[in-house]
Write a protein that holds these residues in place. Structure first.
Motif, mmCIF file in Angstrom:
data_model
loop_
_atom_site.group_PDB
_atom_site.id
_atom_site.type_symbol
_atom_site.label_atom_id
_atom_site.label_comp_id
_atom_site.label_asym_id
_atom_site.label_seq_id
_atom_site.Cartn_x
_atom_site.Cartn_y
_atom_site.Cartn_z
ATOM 1 N N ASP A 18 36.779 -12.944 40.340
ATOM 2 C CA ASP A 18 36.061 -11.806 40.915
ATOM 3 C C ASP A 18 36.842 -10.506 40.805
ATOM 4 N N ASP A 19 37.853 -10.490 39.949
ATOM 5 C CA ASP A 19 38.762 -9.356 39.888
ATOM 6 C C ASP A 19 38.533 -8.451 38.694
ATOM 7 N N VAL A 20 37.455 -8.677 37.949
ATOM 8 C CA VAL A 20 37.136 -7.812 36.814
ATOM 9 C C VAL A 20 35.658 -7.442 36.892
ATOM 10 N N PHE A 21 35.246 -6.520 36.032
ATOM 11 C CA PHE A 21 33.844 -6.100 35.948
ATOM 12 C C PHE A 21 33.214 -6.777 34.727
ATOM 13 N N TYR A 22 32.101 -7.496 34.959
ATOM 14 C CA TYR A 22 31.451 -8.223 33.875
ATOM 15 C C TYR A 22 30.179 -7.523 33.430
ATOM 16 N N PHE A 23 29.810 -7.755 32.159
ATOM 17 C CA PHE A 23 28.540 -7.251 31.633
ATOM 18 C C PHE A 23 28.028 -8.240 30.588
ATOM 19 N N ASP A 24 26.768 -8.115 30.249
ATOM 20 C CA ASP A 24 26.132 -8.957 29.235
ATOM 21 C C ASP A 24 26.446 -8.374 27.864
ATOM 22 N N PRO A 25 27.148 -9.109 26.982
ATOM 23 C CA PRO A 25 27.504 -8.547 25.673
ATOM 24 C C PRO A 25 26.299 -8.320 24.769
ATOM 25 N N GLN A 26 25.142 -8.854 25.149
ATOM 26 C CA GLN A 26 23.915 -8.594 24.390
ATOM 27 C C GLN A 26 22.938 -7.759 25.212
ATOM 28 N N GLY A 27 23.474 -7.137 26.246
ATOM 29 C CA GLY A 27 22.631 -6.382 27.152
ATOM 30 C C GLY A 27 22.456 -4.933 26.741
ATOM 31 N N ASP A 28 22.217 -4.082 27.731
ATOM 32 C CA ASP A 28 21.905 -2.672 27.521
ATOM 33 C C ASP A 28 23.178 -1.837 27.598
ATOM 34 N N PRO A 29 23.573 -1.175 26.496
ATOM 35 C CA PRO A 29 24.772 -0.331 26.555
ATOM 36 C C PRO A 29 24.685 0.772 27.606
ATOM 37 N N GLU A 30 23.463 1.266 27.865
ATOM 38 C CA GLU A 30 23.299 2.301 28.890
ATOM 39 C C GLU A 30 23.699 1.769 30.260
ATOM 40 N N ALA A 31 23.246 0.563 30.556
ATOM 41 C CA ALA A 31 23.584 -0.033 31.851
ATOM 42 C C ALA A 31 25.084 -0.303 31.961
ATOM 43 N N THR A 32 25.680 -0.737 30.861
ATOM 44 C CA THR A 32 27.123 -0.991 30.876
ATOM 45 C C THR A 32 27.900 0.309 31.034
ATOM 46 N N ALA A 33 27.446 1.355 30.369
ATOM 47 C CA ALA A 33 28.097 2.662 30.512
ATOM 48 C C ALA A 33 28.007 3.151 31.953
ATOM 49 N N GLU A 34 26.863 2.930 32.580
ATOM 50 C CA GLU A 34 26.711 3.334 33.974
ATOM 51 C C GLU A 34 27.664 2.539 34.864
ATOM 52 N N GLN A 35 27.838 1.267 34.554
ATOM 53 C CA GLN A 35 28.762 0.433 35.314
ATOM 54 C C GLN A 35 30.192 0.959 35.190
ATOM 55 N N VAL A 36 30.601 1.295 33.979
ATOM 56 C CA VAL A 36 31.954 1.816 33.754
ATOM 57 C C VAL A 36 32.139 3.145 34.473
ATOM 58 N N ALA A 37 31.180 4.046 34.308
ATOM 59 C CA ALA A 37 31.284 5.371 34.928
ATOM 60 C C ALA A 37 31.342 5.263 36.445
ATOM 61 N N HIS A 38 30.529 4.392 37.009
ATOM 62 C CA HIS A 38 30.479 4.245 38.470
ATOM 63 C C HIS A 38 31.799 3.671 38.984
ATOM 64 N N ALA A 39 32.293 2.621 38.313
ATOM 65 C CA ALA A 39 33.515 1.966 38.787
ATOM 66 C C ALA A 39 34.719 2.906 38.687
ATOM 67 N N LEU A 40 34.847 3.588 37.572
ATOM 68 C CA LEU A 40 35.978 4.500 37.422
ATOM 69 C C LEU A 40 35.840 5.706 38.337
ATOM 70 N N GLY A 41 34.614 6.214 38.460
ATOM 71 C CA GLY A 41 34.403 7.371 39.328
ATOM 72 C C GLY A 41 34.709 7.079 40.776
ATOM 73 N N ASP A 42 34.555 5.829 41.185
ATOM 74 C CA ASP A 42 34.851 5.435 42.559
ATOM 75 C C ASP A 42 36.331 5.128 42.783
ATOM 76 N N SER A 43 37.120 5.143 41.729
ATOM 77 C CA SER A 43 38.523 4.754 41.826
ATOM 78 C C SER A 43 39.409 5.993 41.979
#
Length: 413
Positions: A351-376
């Motif tokens: 539970d110590d990393v951020f996961y995403f679907d490698p065949q999923g939506d790059p937009e959703a993954t980008a939002e995940q990265v931006a949100h996680a880093l922005g909150d740090s």
């Protein structure tokens, strides 16, 4: 321009001002300026930056200390005047035909008031260089220095406006203090922060430093690291698509792919060509870096470790992995991890990393990265430190424009 920097001492004498002056001198010389240093103690570190040794400029010269002992008691004796004249005579030929003099703390502290007074005398004579006073500390606003100060000359030189000179301080606090002390509006006082030498701090390998100079991304944020070979199973196209989406949220985002072509499949050459074409279509030519395009040799582990220390996050979109050593390396580097939700990465990351679907939506993954880093808070401060407080950025943003503003010399005899 002909720039002279002056302080009591320079490296290898240990001190904060000594270190700052050395970085300033190096950056100015690298920018093409003719840089000289006036100091009493220390050693030149390059023939490109001559040291003009002036013994009486010191804060620890025997005569300087003897006069300071009198001044600390509030006594201005003929010995002070004799020292002032001797220092003026020592400095005058060293400043002839120089465009700019940058004096560090000399007009801020009472370490050598005869030097301060000599500088005031020379400054008011025709042909003196344009003067920049760099104030790291202020004696009159710091309680620990009050025992060294008295009303009147020469102590009042430490709160004199020095009409026509440019005042530089290292923080907003110093700006407010200096403004109140000498009666100069805050907006007329430049604030130039100190910086950090990233290469020295991280102990980068020479090969790392060479690569970073050529790829020019160290000032970007966030930097995503993808330490893999260029093979289809690493799903690098997803990383490119995610980067493009991320840059719509974080415009300075960059991606560094460290690995060479996969060693055992000739189809990997075609895969690299496809990635380069995709990078171009996405407009990521300057943001997505394949180190394989910059180096045709195998990069050792020590260099890859350097890139972990630089990066803001590990981004690993693999379709499959046998183990996932990059997760361990990132964890040991205190680097946040964004990776595919696949085994064995989930076994490692728990539970110590951020996961995403490698065949999923790059937009959703980008939002995940931006949100996680922005909150740090760690990421936010680290990115500000790297993009604003390296010596190269300090020079480009603050010091170079300051020199340009003084590019027209007053002249010289």
């Amino acid at each position: 321009m002909k720039v002279t920097l002056m302080h009591y001492s320079i490296p290898p004498i240990v001190g904060g001002v000594e270190s700052v002056l050395a970085h300033h001198a190096r950056l100015m010389a690298d920018d093409g300026h003719d840089v000289h240093i006036i100091a009493a103690r220390g050693e030149p570190w390059t023939e490109a930056i001559p040291l003009q040794r002036a013994p009486l400029v010191d804060s620890r010269h025997d005569e300087v200390l003897a006069v300071k002992a009198e001044l600390d008691r509030g006594e201005v004796t003929p010995r002070f005047e004799a020292l002032r004249k001797a220092i003026a005579a020592e400095l005058a030929p060293l400043l002839r035909r120089r465009d700019i003099l940058i004096a560090h703390n000399i007009c801020s502290l009472a370490k050598n008031l005869a030097l301060t007074a000599a500088l005031a005398e020379l400054y008011q004579a025709p042909g003196f260089p344009r003067l920049i006073l760099w104030h790291h500390d202020l004696a009159w606003t710091t309680p620990r220095y009050r025992s060294e100060l008295h009303d009147g000359y020469p102590w009042d030189l430490l709160r004199w406006q020095w009409p026509g000179a440019t005042h530089v301080v290292v923080s907003q606090l110093r700006r407010r203090e200096l403004s109140e002390l000498i009666g100069v509006p805050q907006e007329e006082i430049a604030v130039v922060p100190n910086g950090v030498d990233l290469a020295a701090f991280y102990k980068w390998e020479p090969e790392t430093l060479d690569l970073l100079k050529r790829i020019g991304v160290a000032h970007r944020a966030p930097i995503l690291l993808l330490p893999v070979r260029l093979t289809p199973r690493k799903n690098i196209e997803f990383a490119l698509q995610t980067l493009a989406a991320l840059r719509r949220r974080m415009p300075d985002a960059a991606l560094i792919v460290t690995g060479p072509l996969g060693a055992h499949n000739p189809a990997n050459v075609r895969y690299q060509e496809e990635l380069v074409a995709l990078r171009s279509r996405l407009g990521l030519q300057d943001a997505a870096i394949f180190l394989a395009e910059w180096s045709d040799v195998f990069l050792p582990d020590s260099v890859i470790a350097d890139f972990y220390r630089l990066a803001d996050a590990l981004f690993l979109p693999s379709f499959e992995e046998g183990f996932g050593i990059p997760l361990i390396e990132a964890a040991l580097s205190r680097t946040p991890i964004f990776c595919s939700r696949i085994e064995p990465l989930t076994e490692l990351g728990l539970d110590d990393v951020f996961y995403f679907d490698p065949q999923g939506d790059p937009e959703a993954t980008a939002e995940q990265v931006a949100h996680a880093l922005g909150d740090s808070a760690v990421y936010r401060f680290a990115s500000r430190a790297r993009t604003s407080f390296t010596w190269e950025q300090v020079y480009r943003r603050h010091i170079a424009p300051l020199l340009v503003a003084h590019q027209h010399p007053i002249g010289g005899a």
